[in-house]
Design a protein around this motif. Structure first.
Motif, PDB file in Angstrom:
ATOM      1  N   ASP A 205      15.583  36.758 -51.098  1.00  0.00           N
ATOM      2  CA  ASP A 205      14.703  37.421 -51.802  1.00  0.00           C
ATOM      3  C   ASP A 205      14.759  38.928 -51.798  1.00  0.00           C
ATOM      4  O   ASP A 205      14.125  39.371 -50.966  1.00  0.00           O
ATOM      5  N   GLY A 206      15.711  39.305 -52.475  1.00  0.00           N
ATOM      6  CA  GLY A 206      16.049  40.902 -52.580  1.00  0.00           C
ATOM      7  C   GLY A 206      17.386  41.182 -53.331  1.00  0.00           C
ATOM      8  O   GLY A 206      17.592  40.594 -54.075  1.00  0.00           O
ATOM      9  N   ASP A 207      17.889  42.262 -52.851  1.00  0.00           N
ATOM     10  CA  ASP A 207      18.865  42.836 -53.590  1.00  0.00           C
ATOM     11  C   ASP A 207      20.222  42.531 -53.202  1.00  0.00           C
ATOM     12  O   ASP A 207      20.355  42.320 -51.872  1.00  0.00           O
ATOM     13  N   VAL A 208      21.052  42.266 -53.884  1.00  0.00           N
ATOM     14  CA  VAL A 208      22.644  41.992 -53.505  1.00  0.00           C
ATOM     15  C   VAL A 208      23.238  43.173 -53.216  1.00  0.00           C
ATOM     16  O   VAL A 208      23.365  44.237 -53.798  1.00  0.00           O
ATOM     17  N   ILE A 209      23.942  43.199 -52.056  1.00  0.00           N
ATOM     18  CA  ILE A 209      24.281  44.469 -51.363  1.00  0.00           C
ATOM     19  C   ILE A 209      25.755  44.082 -51.139  1.00  0.00           C
ATOM     20  O   ILE A 209      26.880  45.121 -50.918  1.00  0.00           O
ATOM     21  N   ASP A 210      26.445  42.789 -51.346  1.00  0.00           N
ATOM     22  CA  ASP A 210      27.744  42.578 -51.198  1.00  0.00           C
ATOM     23  C   ASP A 210      28.035  41.198 -51.744  1.00  0.00           C
ATOM     24  O   ASP A 210      27.283  40.287 -51.588  1.00  0.00           O
ATOM     25  N   ILE A 211      29.308  41.170 -52.726  1.00  0.00           N
ATOM     26  CA  ILE A 211      29.836  40.086 -53.078  1.00  0.00           C
ATOM     27  C   ILE A 211      31.497  40.079 -52.584  1.00  0.00           C
ATOM     28  O   ILE A 211      32.164  40.633 -53.041  1.00  0.00           O
ATOM     29  N   ALA A 212      31.612  39.049 -51.564  1.00  0.00           N
ATOM     30  CA  ALA A 212      32.757  38.704 -51.169  1.00  0.00           C
ATOM     31  C   ALA A 212      33.296  37.317 -51.503  1.00  0.00           C
ATOM     32  O   ALA A 212      32.529  36.536 -52.367  1.00  0.00           O
ATOM     33  N   LEU A 213      34.580  37.075 -51.169  1.00  0.00           N
ATOM     34  CA  LEU A 213      35.242  35.883 -51.181  1.00  0.00           C
ATOM     35  C   LEU A 213      34.307  34.406 -50.942  1.00  0.00           C
ATOM     36  O   LEU A 213      33.967  33.555 -51.461  1.00  0.00           O
ATOM     37  N   HIS A 214      34.082  34.834 -49.659  1.00  0.00           N
ATOM     38  CA  HIS A 214      33.077  33.524 -48.700  1.00  0.00           C
ATOM     39  C   HIS A 214      31.757  33.879 -48.910  1.00  0.00           C
ATOM     40  O   HIS A 214      31.141  32.503 -48.631  1.00  0.00           O
ATOM     41  N   THR A 215      31.370  34.862 -48.852  1.00  0.00           N
ATOM     42  CA  THR A 215      29.853  35.161 -48.812  1.00  0.00           C
ATOM     43  C   THR A 215      29.245  36.011 -49.499  1.00  0.00           C
ATOM     44  O   THR A 215      29.823  37.023 -50.345  1.00  0.00           O
ATOM     45  N   ILE A 216      27.975  35.910 -49.923  1.00  0.00           N
ATOM     46  CA  ILE A 216      27.134  36.679 -50.654  1.00  0.00           C
ATOM     47  C   ILE A 216      25.948  37.212 -49.713  1.00  0.00           C
ATOM     48  O   ILE A 216      25.332  36.540 -48.916  1.00  0.00           O
ATOM     49  N   LYS A 217      25.859  38.657 -49.565  1.00  0.00           N
ATOM     50  CA  LYS A 217      24.876  39.187 -48.595  1.00  0.00           C
ATOM     51  C   LYS A 217      23.799  39.729 -49.634  1.00  0.00           C
ATOM     52  O   LYS A 217      23.823  40.548 -50.637  1.00  0.00           O
ATOM     53  N   ILE A 218      22.385  39.295 -49.078  1.00  0.00           N
ATOM     54  CA  ILE A 218      21.267  39.814 -49.862  1.00  0.00           C
ATOM     55  C   ILE A 218      20.205  40.431 -48.980  1.00  0.00           C
ATOM     56  O   ILE A 218      19.840  39.722 -47.790  1.00  0.00           O
ATOM     57  N   GLN A 219      19.884  41.687 -49.137  1.00  0.00           N
ATOM     58  CA  GLN A 219      19.035  42.472 -48.301  1.00  0.00           C
ATOM     59  C   GLN A 219      17.751  42.015 -48.910  1.00  0.00           C
ATOM     60  O   GLN A 219      17.067  42.399 -49.838  1.00  0.00           O
ATOM     61  N   ASN A 220      16.747  41.244 -47.808  1.00  0.00           N
ATOM     62  CA  ASN A 220      15.549  40.925 -48.204  1.00  0.00           C
ATOM     63  C   ASN A 220      14.732  42.051 -48.567  1.00  0.00           C
ATOM     64  O   ASN A 220      14.928  43.096 -47.698  1.00  0.00           O
ATOM     65  N   TRP A 221      13.382  41.769 -48.831  1.00  0.00           N
ATOM     66  CA  TRP A 221      12.580  42.993 -48.855  1.00  0.00           C
ATOM     67  C   TRP A 221      11.964  43.419 -47.509  1.00  0.00           C
ATOM     68  O   TRP A 221      11.428  44.522 -47.260  1.00  0.00           O
ATOM     69  N   ASP A 222      12.037  42.637 -46.420  1.00  0.00           N
ATOM     70  CA  ASP A 222      11.667  42.824 -45.091  1.00  0.00           C
ATOM     71  C   ASP A 222      12.923  43.550 -44.469  1.00  0.00           C
ATOM     72  O   ASP A 222      12.914  43.759 -43.224  1.00  0.00           O
ATOM     73  N   LYS A 223      13.864  43.886 -45.118  1.00  0.00           N
ATOM     74  CA  LYS A 223      15.045  44.361 -44.932  1.00  0.00           C
ATOM     75  C   LYS A 223      16.137  43.603 -43.782  1.00  0.00           C
ATOM     76  O   LYS A 223      17.148  44.235 -43.335  1.00  0.00           O
ATOM     77  N   THR A 224      15.667  42.300 -43.658  1.00  0.00           N
ATOM     78  CA  THR A 224      16.750  41.391 -43.296  1.00  0.00           C
ATOM     79  C   THR A 224      17.519  40.993 -43.959  1.00  0.00           C
ATOM     80  O   THR A 224      17.441  41.360 -45.317  1.00  0.00           O
ATOM     81  N   ILE A 225      18.717  40.626 -43.791  1.00  0.00           N
ATOM     82  CA  ILE A 225      19.930  40.394 -44.566  1.00  0.00           C
ATOM     83  C   ILE A 225      20.365  38.631 -44.479  1.00  0.00           C
ATOM     84  O   ILE A 225      20.441  38.245 -43.487  1.00  0.00           O
ATOM     85  N   SER A 226      20.309  38.029 -45.772  1.00  0.00           N
ATOM     86  CA  SER A 226      20.594  36.777 -45.730  1.00  0.00           C
ATOM     87  C   SER A 226      21.832  36.557 -46.209  1.00  0.00           C
ATOM     88  O   SER A 226      22.437  37.304 -47.209  1.00  0.00           O
TER      89      SER A 226
END
Length: 400
Positions: A205-226
């Motif tokens: 639950d947060g902002d998309v920070i990277d869209i790659a071929l194999h993975t999507i990185k989402i920075q959550n509101w607690d600053k962790t990265i999914s």
């Protein structure tokens, strides 16, 4: 002169000396290109205002092409001075091919960085396309290098891949699925970098920070990265809050639970108090006029025989007037103040409006200010908010 000729002939007959000369010339050309030519180019690039030349340096493109000339010199001089040694020639050609491949990969990085810094990258993310292109080039490059070393035609090696199609499909299954998902993301504009995306099944639950071929990185509101596999995110459901940001309004949907024991008809004292409230004074006068007209021919022995003002209805009218006069409420979006079905926790009075500020911090501030005021105003309408008995309430009962 004869001594010099004999010396040259002796050198030509001594292959180790010729090999040393070849290596020295190749090394000297590398030093000149790397530390003279490229340094001069770098200083020239530093003086320019364009960012393109800076990217060429940052990605290491110029450093990698500096190996090509020394390898070409080594390959040609080795054949001329030492002779044609098949294995060594193939190894040198393979090294040249590898350096060209690495340089081409750096060039792809240059194009990728240029695009990422452009205004168009906010609309369409091409990172996954660059990655799949790099993967295809590297696979073809491996075939070319193997064909050089083995002496076989690349087409001969490619023809043998037909039998390995099923194995390759299995190996690159995730890559193929991710590539198809990347096409879906861009063609359907599902999300882009900077979008607020909510995917509870992945704990994201947060902002998309990277869209790659194999993975999507989402920075959550607690600053962790999914980090979520691209094809799995597309195969599941997720919520993109971009529509809220683009609309210019953010929804406020909250209820105040009214204690139903405090709801009643208004007496003259309450009505006089309501008239002193500026934003609803006109409403009170108009409402009383309508009620008098309606109740003119009705038996007035009981108040329930006709229509009368209630404190809950007047409070609802006050909320509407208060919100319409609030500069932070969006006037062109849904504006609703309504009663929900009574529950064991009282009568919910729901506010369903939109703020005109979508910034999270400002939005929470606006929402808090509204409900601070509305809850504090309940006493003016002789209403009580419902809350479950606390420890202090129970201790007061025990004292009675």
């Amino acid at each position: 002169m004869e001594i010099l000729n004999n010396y040259i002939l002796n050198i030509q007959e001594n292959k180790y000396i010729l090999l040393g000369i070849t290596l020295l010339l190749s090394f000297f050309s590398y030093i000149v290109i790397r530390y003279v030519v490229l340094k001069a180019i770098s200083r020239l690039f530093e003086k320019t205002s364009t960012k393109l030349d800076d990217i060429l340096i940052e990605t290491g493109f110029l450093n990698r092409i500096s190996y090509i000339v020394p390898l070409f010199i080594l390959y040609n001089l080795f054949n001329s001075f030492i002779g044609n040694y098949l294995i060594i020639n193939r190894l040198l050609l393979s090294l040249i091919a590898i350096v060209i491949i690495l340089s081409f990969n750096s060039l792809l990085n240059v194009f990728s960085d240029i695009y990422n810094r452009s205004k168009y990258s906010n609309n369409i993310n091409l990172k996954s396309y660059f990655q799949i292109l790099r993967l295809i080039i590297n696979l073809l490059s491996i075939i070319i290098v193997i064909s050089i070393i083995s002496g076989q035609s690349p087409l001969y090696l490619l023809s043998g891949l037909g039998a390995l199609t099923a194995v390759l499909m299995l190996i690159f299954k995730d890559t193929i699925l991710s590539f198809v998902s990347s096409i879906q993301i861009n063609s359907n504009d599902l999300f882009k970098i900077g979008d607020w995306v909510e995917a509870p099944q992945f704990g994201a639950d947060g902002d998309v920070i990277d869209i790659a071929l194999h993975t999507i990185k989402i920075q959550n509101w607690d600053k962790t990265i999914s980090i979520i596999p691209t094809h799995k995110l597309i195969d599941s459901s997720f919520k993109n809050w971009r529509g809220m940001s683009d609309s210019g309004g953010r929804r406020i949907k909250r209820s105040i639970n009214i204690d139903m024991n405090s709801i009643k008809f208004c007496n003259d004292e309450l009505i006089n108090n309501f008239k002193s409230i500026t934003i609803i004074s006109e409403y009170i006068d108009k409402k009383l006029s309508n009620l008098r007209e309606h109740n003119a021919s009705i038996n007035k022995e009981s108040i329930i025989n006709g229509r009368a003002l209630t404190n809950i209805g007047t409070y609802r009218a006050y909320i509407k007037a208060y919100l319409k006069n609030n500069k932070d409420i969006h006037k062109d979006m849904t504006f609703l103040v309504r009663q929900l079905s009574p529950t064991s926790k009282g009568l919910p009075l729901q506010i369903y409006v939109f703020s005109n500020n979508t910034n999270w911090i400002d939005y929470e501030e606006i929402q808090s200010d509204i409900f601070d005021h509305l809850i504090s105003a309940l006493d003016q309408f002789d209403l009580k908010i419902y809350q479950q008995p606390s420890g202090n309430d129970l201790s007061n009962i025990s004292k009675i």
